[in-house]
Design a protein around this motif. Structure first.
Motif: not given
Length: 347
Positions: A18-21, A25-26, A39-54, A185-191
């Motif tokens: 089943f998908p995560s709640n 938050e995967s 490193e180990h994070k949550l998917f909602k932390d993804l934005h910290y790894y990208f900047n303007e123009g990416d 499936t990689a895209g299923l994590h985006f809210s």
């Protein structure tokens, strides 16, 4: 490399049924290729790894309810049909997979109820068939009926019947163009909230389309990887998307392919200057180590099955040893695997 190099003990206890709640938050594993740091994070932390123009490349394909349940005429044996692709609108012929395949022969008639039936008119492979659908209505009526009675085509290894939640969650929030029998499936994590955060930071969200068939998910059955043949999948990359991505490359910013489907699509249409060209057609691109990637310098992907074309592509991008180390850690830390599972960002 050999197919057996990509074999490992299948972590069935970590298979996500089943998908995560919440989508974002995967668990997120960050793999740094240069210094081998993990490193180990949550998917909602993804934005910290990208900047303007990416740029982040999203596959906007939409899954359609391609799984039909029916019965053989006369014997009433239960038959499951996966509609892979429509071959001819006028003749209503489809390339399909049937299960159990051994029970279906050319000339067999299948009844799906609600006025929809089909006749097997040809064998294409040991697994595939050509099915001619019969319905009292025009093409649009037929497609509407398929959507009404078809089921969400969950992967076999999930081993349960589709539920109401799957109609929403086995679909990305940015799905637009219908045609896939499997989710990217990689895209299923985006809210929607996470996408908005990325937009506010000035990250380009670039959409392309690759309609996934079952070919990507069938294990490689030959030991010599180079002899494996990929099933062709329909791909669309427009000029606007190419312009954004090529500008990102020129500015030496981060280009991230979301999923193996996005990566396969962009690597299928490269110019002699190693830029991205517009593309509309079919691709059977198969990427495995060693491979020199031209467009993306980062990638988001789920944890895949042993001996699959998906793990082979990921190894080509990450480096075989580093990826195998990451999988070992993922099992130790109980990351969830496969379509509804957790995810990694490779930088």
């Amino acid at each position: 490399m050999r197919t057996s190099d990509f074999n490992f003990e299948n972590p069935f206890n970590l298979l996500a049924k089943f998908p995560s709640n919440e989508r974002d938050e995967s668990k997120l594993m960050i793999i740094h290729k240069n210094d081998k740091k993990i490193e180990h994070k949550l998917f909602k932390d993804l934005h910290y790894y990208f900047n303007e123009g990416d740029s982040i490349i999203l596959n906007n394909t939409k899954v359609f309810p391609a799984r039909l349940l029916g019965n053989k005429e006369k014997t009433e044996a239960k038959i499951e049909v996966f509609l892979l692709r429509e071959l001819d609108k006028e003749d209503r012929t489809w390339d399909v997979l049937v299960d159990p395949a051994r029970k279906v022969r050319v000339g067999n008639k299948l009844n799906f109820g609600y006025g929809l039936s089909g006749e097997v008119i040809d064998n294409t492979t040991s697994r595939g068939r050509i099915l001619q659908l019969n319905f009292n209505g025009d093409h649009n009526d037929l497609i509407k009926k398929i959507k009404e009675i078809g089921k969400t085509p969950l992967p076999k290894y999930i081993n349960r019947d589709p539920e109401e939640i799957d109609k929403k969650r086995y679909q990305t929030v940015y799905a637009k163009k219908e045609g896939s029998v499997a989710a990217p499936t990689a895209g299923l994590h985006f809210s929607k909230h996470l996408l908005k955060k990325l937009e506010i930071k000035g990250v380009n969200l670039v959409e392309i389309t690759l309609h996934l068939g079952l070919g990507s998910f069938i294990p490689v059955e030959v030991e010599d990887i180079s002899k494996h043949k990929m099933d062709s999948e329909k791909c669309l990359i427009d000029k606007k998307s190419c312009d954004i991505i090529n500008k990102t490359i020129k500015n030496k910013k981060r280009v991230c392919a979301v999923g193996t489907s996005s990566m396969r699509a962009i690597e299928s249409s490269i110019s002699s200057e190693r830029n991205l060209n517009p593309f509309f057609g079919w691709t059977n691109k198969f990427i495995f180590p060693p491979y020199n990637f031209s467009i993306a310098n980062s990638m988001i992907t789920n944890f895949h099955m042993p001996k699959s074309t998906l793990i082979m592509m990921t190894a080509a991008f990450t480096g075989f040893s580093l990826l195998m180390k990451a999988y070992k850690i993922a099992i130790q830390k109980k990351y969830r695997f496969y379509s509804y599972g957790d995810v990694m960002l490779i930088l």
